[in-house]
Write a protein that holds these residues in place. Structure first.
Motif, short mmCIF file in Angstrom:
data_model
loop_
_atom_site.label_atom_id
_atom_site.label_comp_id
_atom_site.label_asym_id
_atom_site.label_seq_id
_atom_site.Cartn_x
_atom_site.Cartn_y
_atom_site.Cartn_z
N SER A 190 -25.07 38.47 -21.29
CA SER A 190 -23.62 38.30 -21.35
C SER A 190 -23.05 38.38 -19.93
O SER A 190 -23.52 39.17 -19.10
N PRO A 191 -22.06 37.52 -19.60
CA PRO A 191 -21.29 36.62 -20.46
C PRO A 191 -21.87 35.21 -20.59
O PRO A 191 -21.17 34.31 -21.01
N ASP A 193 -24.78 34.37 -22.32
CA ASP A 193 -25.83 34.36 -23.33
C ASP A 193 -25.57 33.29 -24.38
O ASP A 193 -25.57 33.55 -25.58
N SER A 197 -26.02 33.06 -29.10
CA SER A 197 -24.65 33.42 -29.45
C SER A 197 -24.63 33.96 -30.87
O SER A 197 -24.52 33.21 -31.83
N ARG A 256 -22.39 43.34 -19.74
CA ARG A 256 -22.57 43.08 -21.17
C ARG A 256 -21.60 43.90 -22.01
O ARG A 256 -21.10 43.44 -23.04
N ARG A 261 -18.16 36.88 -23.94
CA ARG A 261 -18.94 35.66 -23.72
C ARG A 261 -18.02 34.53 -23.29
O ARG A 261 -16.95 34.32 -23.85
N CYS A 267 -18.05 27.70 -18.92
CA CYS A 267 -19.31 28.04 -18.26
C CYS A 267 -19.82 26.88 -17.42
O CYS A 267 -20.26 27.06 -16.28
#
Length: 289
Positions: A190-191, A193, A197, A256, A261, A267
């Motif tokens: 995380s963030p 991952d 999910s 984390r 996320r 991202c």
């Protein structure tokens, strides 16, 4: 024999890293965490290991491929240790940065095939996310490593580590940030991952795995996190220092516990629209000067 001893030592370290992570996460959520097995819960990993290994490994697809791929993922994660110049390593490699990029480029195949060969829609969705995330952040990591190669004119991690009058994290903050973000994505932490999910994919690519297969996937992710912390210590803070390594691991656990996320498109934008232009600009300025 030495390789076997090192591998077993790493497995014990990962087991107690999981205990450390669970304890730290429990503190962040104002709860006790593991505290039943042994004093302060210190024997919890020794209790978890036989419990997980004894569980069933049912899958929709009982052919040999999905059984083999967790072993491949674990084996590749162990290979990450080869180019790292740490005191108890057996190898001294001149082109360690190139070898590191090569190993990192194939590490995602374990995750991809674990998801695809399980023949589950949730697993396939997780593996597809892993493909896109890996391609993107492998490119970012390779670009950051290229900047280090251009600046120091060497492919040797040890040489770059020894040329630190000031920690490289202070002199090359953009490079250090990119490498750390790329490692975070490699470890599926995380963030970033996205391959796993839980809230969206019911545990992602590993949803069909249990027992020893799940243990191998979990161990490979823990090993990668330890490796990334060691590399951040060696490349960007100082020489090999266990306390600094523990600090990097602690930072990843705190992230984390405190950072949600990232959305998938944000991202991608972080890498392609921010990290890559910054890195190329830095490298261009260095070449011109």
């Amino acid at each position: 024999m030495q390789s076997i001893i090192i591998t077993l030592t790493l497995l014990i370290c990962v087991a107690y890293f999981s205990l450390f992570e669970r304890k730290l996460l429990s503190l962040s959520q104002n709860r006790l965490g593991p505290n039943k097995v042994g004093p302060l819960g210190l024997l919890q990993p020794l209790s978890d290991a036989p419990k997980l290994l004894s569980k069933a490994t049912y899958s929709q697809n009982e052919s040999w491929e999905p059984f083999l791929m967790p072993f491949v993922a674990f084996f590749v994660s162990v290979l990450w240790w080869i180019p790292i110049p740490i005191p108890f390593n057996l190898w001294e490699l001149e082109n360690s940065l190139l070898i590191l990029i090569l190993i990192s480029s194939v590490s995602t195949y374990g995750v991809v095939y674990c998801g695809v060969l399980a023949k589950s829609k949730y697993s396939v969705l997780g593996s597809l996310r892993a493909i896109v995330l890996s391609i993107s952040f492998e490119f970012f990591l390779s670009t950051a490593v290229l900047v280090l190669i251009v600046v120091f004119s060497t492919f040797n991690i040890k040489v770059i580590s020894l040329n630190q009058g000031v920690p490289h994290l202070m002199s090359f903050p953009a490079v250090g940030l990119t490498v750390w973000i790329s490692f975070t994505a490699e470890c599926a932490r995380s963030p970033l991952d996205l391959p796993e999910s839980e809230s969206e994919l019911v545990s992602g690519f590993n949803v069909e795995y249990g027992g020893s297969r799940y243990v191998l996937i979990y161990l490979s992710e823990g090993l990668l996190l330890m490796i990334s912390s060691i590399l951040m210590n060696i490349l960007f803070t100082c020489k090999y220092n266990p306390l600094i390594i523990i600090l990097w691991i602690t930072v990843s656990i705190i992230l984390r516990a405190s950072v949600p996320r990232m959305r998938y498109d944000k991202c991608m934008k972080l890498g392609w629209e921010f990290l890559i232009p910054v890195l190329l600009s830095f490298m261009s300025i260095h070449i011109l000067l």
